[in-house]
Design a protein around this motif. Structure first.
Motif, PDB file in Angstrom:
ATOM      1  N   THR A  95      11.185  -4.685   4.969  1.00 12.12           N
ATOM      2  CA  THR A  95      12.184  -4.008   5.935  1.00 12.12           C
ATOM      3  C   THR A  95      11.487  -2.888   6.503  1.00 12.12           C
ATOM      4  O   THR A  95      10.450  -2.429   6.156  1.00 12.12           O
ATOM      5  N   ASP A  96      12.089  -2.126   7.513  1.00 13.73           N
ATOM      6  CA  ASP A  96      11.165  -0.916   7.970  1.00 13.73           C
ATOM      7  C   ASP A  96      11.471   0.292   6.983  1.00 13.73           C
ATOM      8  O   ASP A  96      10.743   1.361   7.229  1.00 13.73           O
ATOM      9  N   ASP A  97      12.278   0.166   5.974  1.00 16.55           N
ATOM     10  CA  ASP A  97      12.478   0.951   4.949  1.00 16.55           C
ATOM     11  C   ASP A  97      11.476   1.079   4.131  1.00 16.55           C
ATOM     12  O   ASP A  97      11.256   1.763   3.138  1.00 16.55           O
ATOM     13  N   THR A  98      10.748  -0.126   3.986  1.00 11.28           N
ATOM     14  CA  THR A  98       9.906  -0.614   2.587  1.00 11.28           C
ATOM     15  C   THR A  98       8.392  -0.959   3.483  1.00 11.28           C
ATOM     16  O   THR A  98       8.418  -1.105   4.526  1.00 11.28           O
ATOM     17  N   LYS A  99       7.147  -0.892   2.443  1.00 13.57           N
ATOM     18  CA  LYS A  99       6.099  -1.141   3.057  1.00 13.57           C
ATOM     19  C   LYS A  99       5.349  -2.042   1.867  1.00 13.57           C
ATOM     20  O   LYS A  99       5.873  -1.699   0.636  1.00 13.57           O
ATOM     21  N   VAL A 100       4.240  -2.676   1.954  1.00 13.19           N
ATOM     22  CA  VAL A 100       3.594  -3.453   0.857  1.00 13.19           C
ATOM     23  C   VAL A 100       2.211  -2.739   0.473  1.00 13.19           C
ATOM     24  O   VAL A 100       1.640  -2.247   1.411  1.00 13.19           O
ATOM     25  N   CYS A 101       2.224  -2.386  -0.827  1.00  9.15           N
ATOM     26  CA  CYS A 101       0.854  -1.534  -1.127  1.00  9.15           C
ATOM     27  C   CYS A 101      -0.185  -2.612  -0.714  1.00  9.15           C
ATOM     28  O   CYS A 101      -0.265  -3.643  -1.349  1.00  9.15           O
TER      29      CYS A 101
END
Length: 170
Positions: A2-8
């Motif tokens: 989501t906009d609140d998360t990101k993938v490492c």
């Protein structure tokens, strides 16, 4: 995601969008995606690096000396009084002839002087020979020195000064 998360980009775990560092693998999100984080050396790696440096320096010095020894011509035998007479008659020509030329120098010890030998001469002032390491020779002892070359200077400005010598026999 989501906009609140990101993938490492390193471990592919999902973390909060505001995270500066991945909580799973330590990836620094301020770095470009193609650059990894700076790794710290372990104590073992640092120890190996230090040992390698300590081994490389003497090995390099030994190899340099070996190579320079291989390029040197055979030493020329000369007695100190003959060398002195040559320097007394024409110092410039004598220096040009002997500079950088190995010699087997026969002389008599005036006095041992730490890592130098003061040699008896036909003139008043002694010749100071720079030795490789500590030298054990007595006053009046006849010696043969293997020297890598000669210079004029040092404490006795006009005297020949044999350089980088080692005791061959005494």
């Amino acid at each position: 995601m989501t906009d609140d998360t990101k993938v490492c980009p390193r471990c592919a775990e999902t973390v909060k969008g505001a995270a500066l560092v991945c909580r799973f693998c330590g990836w620094d999100f301020s770095l470009p995606a193609h650059v990894g984080p700076r790794r710290q050396l372990t104590g073992q790696q640092l120890g190996i690096l230090v040992l390698a440096l300590f081994a490389a320096v003497p090995l390099g010095l030994w190899a340099t000396r070996l190579i320079s020894d291989a390029r040197l011509p055979d030493p020329v035998p000369v007695a100190l009084p003959a060398l002195e007479r040559e320097f007394d008659s024409d110092p410039k020509a004598a220096l040009e002839h002997w500079r950088g030329r190995p010699m087997l120098l026969s002389a008599e010890v005036n006095a041992p002087y730490g890592s130098e030998l003061l040699l008896k001469t036909i003139n008043v002032l002694p010749v100071r020979a720079q030795m490789r390491g500590q030298v054990y020779a007595s006053e009046g002892e006849k010696v043969v020195l293997h020297c890598r070359g000669i210079e004029i200077g040092g404490i006795f400005d006009d005297k020949p000064q044999p350089l980088d010598c080692s005791l061959v026999e005494h």
